[in-house]
Scaffold this active site. Structure first.
Site, PDB file in Angstrom:
ATOM      1  N   SER A   1       0.851  -1.186   0.000  1.00 17.00           N
ATOM      2  CA  SER A   1       0.000   0.000   0.000  1.00 17.00           C
ATOM      3  C   SER A   1       0.882   1.229   0.000  1.00 17.00           C
ATOM      4  CB  SER A   1      -0.888   0.009   1.238  1.00 17.00           C
ATOM      5  OG  SER A   1      -0.104   0.340   2.366  1.00 17.00           O
ATOM      6  N   LYS A   2       0.242   2.377   0.018  1.00 19.68           N
ATOM      7  CA  LYS A   2       0.992   3.635  -0.038  1.00 19.68           C
ATOM      8  C   LYS A   2       1.980   3.772   1.109  1.00 19.68           C
ATOM      9  CE  LYS A   2      -2.255   6.285  -2.789  1.00 19.68           C
ATOM     10  NZ  LYS A   2      -3.684   6.238  -2.470  1.00 19.68           N
ATOM     11  N   ARG A   3       1.699   3.072   2.204  1.00 16.34           N
ATOM     12  CA  ARG A   3       2.624   3.141   3.336  1.00 16.34           C
ATOM     13  C   ARG A   3       4.019   2.672   2.937  1.00 16.34           C
ATOM     14  NH1 ARG A   3       2.171  -0.371   7.024  1.00 16.34           N
ATOM     15  NH2 ARG A   3       0.620  -1.581   5.900  1.00 16.34           N
ATOM     16  N   HIS A   4       4.081   1.766   1.967  1.00 13.55           N
ATOM     17  CA  HIS A   4       5.380   1.227   1.564  1.00 13.55           C
ATOM     18  C   HIS A   4       6.106   2.135   0.572  1.00 13.55           C
ATOM     19  CE1 HIS A   4       3.115  -2.440   2.830  1.00 13.55           C
ATOM     20  NE2 HIS A   4       4.253  -2.668   3.442  1.00 13.55           N
TER      21      HIS A   4
END
Ligand code: GLU
Ligand code: ZN
Length: 492
Positions: free
Chosen positions: A254-257
């Protein structure tokens, strides 16, 4: 059997790594089996739909070189391929299920459904979901509601007894108790719009899809879809759910990565062949060791057997590595035209470049090629050629293990060796040796001599190889920058 597979994205966001992985697997599976790859736009959710996502879908596939045999724009025998253009079809089939008693009209108001939901939550009832209130309305009750102008939804009758099993090529048999399937889901909304399940099943059937390759998160929908196929009396396609795409920490990517939108990777300067190659390896391998595949290779060699069962990790570093490899494999002319927009964007050269600038870009390419991970790296690597912003903080010039006095001496005597050497046509190797001897003499490491020189010339501690930098900058400008740095060290 002629293979027919589809990529069926919903245009509700930008194409991301997981999505194009699904597209690539379908595309390569079709090609490798002499089948057809179909693109279908699942835009039934009009609230989340955006034109931008649709544009992004087309441009991303185009950039990757993925052509669809049937679908929007190109058409085909089973179109239209955009679900919002097929609403009549879904209404007709939903009505057919109603006529056969396999689905029914539900007139419940949103308020009533909310009340039911609340009560279930309060009583912590094991039974969750629609209470089948309208499952057995009589004809006269239905007439009555309709005459009041209430628009019904159509709900699919899910059996309360028994089990439903479907076979997945990768996961094996998957069985679910029917009573655990969402009770009587809406298949057609009151405004006549289909829900995902209905449209998806009808289209896969009418478009003669043989294999459904999609993300594993769709497995829970499988049993309901199978029940729908059975209700229509249709053959169930073969399922092949693809392993999840995870970040390095084992969580769903996800965008967290980091960025996951392909458009972002493209903007940063990843090459389509690197993305295509690496993304195909996320959850697939040919033999466990071959790493480099061109699109043409994969069109021939992709196999369903090579798809992994367990979740796959998307490793940003590995992608960088692939991208670097592909940049180095790139022809210089192509690379020159690829880096040009980055230099224009940075304001280093004109848009379009002048003839001199074009020549300079050509000269820049061979050395930067060896150092770039992404095309946008060309900007920091070549900034020194276009901007003269000297480093005024002396500590930057001083390498580990050296001190100010040593750095000053390295600069003064190193410049002398370098400039006179180059002016006299001494070969680079001998100059390098002299600089190394200087380091020995000063009692510092070789980098203690190179670092101040490099910083003086390029205003950076990471840069192109020294002699390439000097060649690109020209001897006069090089000398001027070295002098200026020496002056900096002579100030108090
Ligand atoms: N429209 C669904 C999606 O966006 C397609 C699921 C499927 O392939 O069946 O993922
Ligand atoms: Zn109802």
């Amino acid at each position: 059997m002629d293979v027919r597979v589809r990529y069926a994205p919903s245009p509700t966001g930008l194409q991301h790594i997981g999505g194009i992985r699904t597209a690539l697997f379908n595309y390569f599976f079709a090609r490798a089996n002499g089948g057809k790859f179909i693109l279908r736009v699942e835009d039934t959710d009009r609230e989340r739909y955006s034109d931008e996502s649709l544009e992004d879908l087309y441009s991303t596939l185009d950039w990757l070189g993925i052509k669809w045999d049937e679908g929007p724009v190109v058409g085909g025998p089973y179109g239209p391929y955009i679900q919002s253009e097929r609403f009549d079809i879904y209404r007709e089939y939903a009505q057919r299920l109603v006529d056969e008693g396999k689905a029914y009209y539900c007139f419940c108001s949103p308020e009533r459904l909310e009340e039911v939901r609340k009560q279930q939550a309060e009583s912590k009832s094991e039974y969750q979901g629609y209470d089948r209130h309208c499952a057995h309305l009589s004809d006269s009750e239905i007439k009555e509601y309709l005459s009041q102008g209430i628009k019904p939804v159509i709900r699919f009758r899910v059996p309360t007894e028994g089990k439903t099993t479907f076979h997945d090529i990768i996961m094996g048999d998957i069985t679910r108790r029917n009573r655990d399937i969402s009770p009587d889901p809406v298949i057609l909304k009151s405004d006549g719009f289909p829900t995902y399940h209905l449209a998806n099943v009808i289209d896969d059937h009418l478009m003669h899809i043989t294999h459904i390759m999609r993300a594993q998160e769709w497995i829970p929908s499988g049993p309901l879809h199978v029940l729908l196929y059975q209700a229509f009396g249709w053959e169930v396609p073969q399922y092949c759910h693809l392993p999840m795409v995870m970040g390095k920490d084992g969580q769903k990517l996800s965008k967290r990565h980091g960025s996951t939108a392909v458009r972002d990777f493209r903007a940063k300067g990843y090459l389509p062949e690197a993305i295509l190659n690496y993304v195909t390896l996320v959850g697939w391998s040919l033999d466990g060791s071959t790493e480099f595949f061109s699109r043409e290779d994969l069109e021939k060699r992709f196999t369903m057997e090579g798809i992994h069962k367990s979740p796959a990790v998307f490793d940003y570093k590995k992608l960088d590595w692939f991208n670097g490899q592909y940049i180095r494999a790139c022809g210089n002319d192509r690379l020159a035209s690829l880096v040009t927009p980055y230099l224009e964007e940075a304001g280093f050269i004109h848009t379009p470049p002048t003839a001199d600038e074009e020549k300079l870009v050509e000269d820049i390419v061979p050395p930067v090629k060896e150092r770039m991970k992404t095309l946008s790296d060309v900007v920091p690597l070549t900034a020194f050629l276009f901007r003269d912003e000297p480093v005024t903080d002396r500590s930057v010039y001083i390498a580990k293990g050296a001190d100010e006095a040593a750095a000053a001496k390295a600069l003064i005597r190193g410049s002398e060796i370098l400039i006179s050497g180059l002016r006299n046509g001494t070969d680079e190797k001998s100059i390098e040796e002299s600089l190394s001897s200087l380091a020995a003499e000063l009692g510092i490491k070789v980098n203690g001599v190179f670092q101040p020189i490099r910083v003086a010339i390029t205003a950076s501690t990471v840069s192109l190889p020294l002699f390439d930098s000097i060649r690109l900058l020209g001897l006069d400008r090089t000398e001027e920058r070295l002098r200026r740095a020496i002056k900096l060290f002579k100030e108090n």
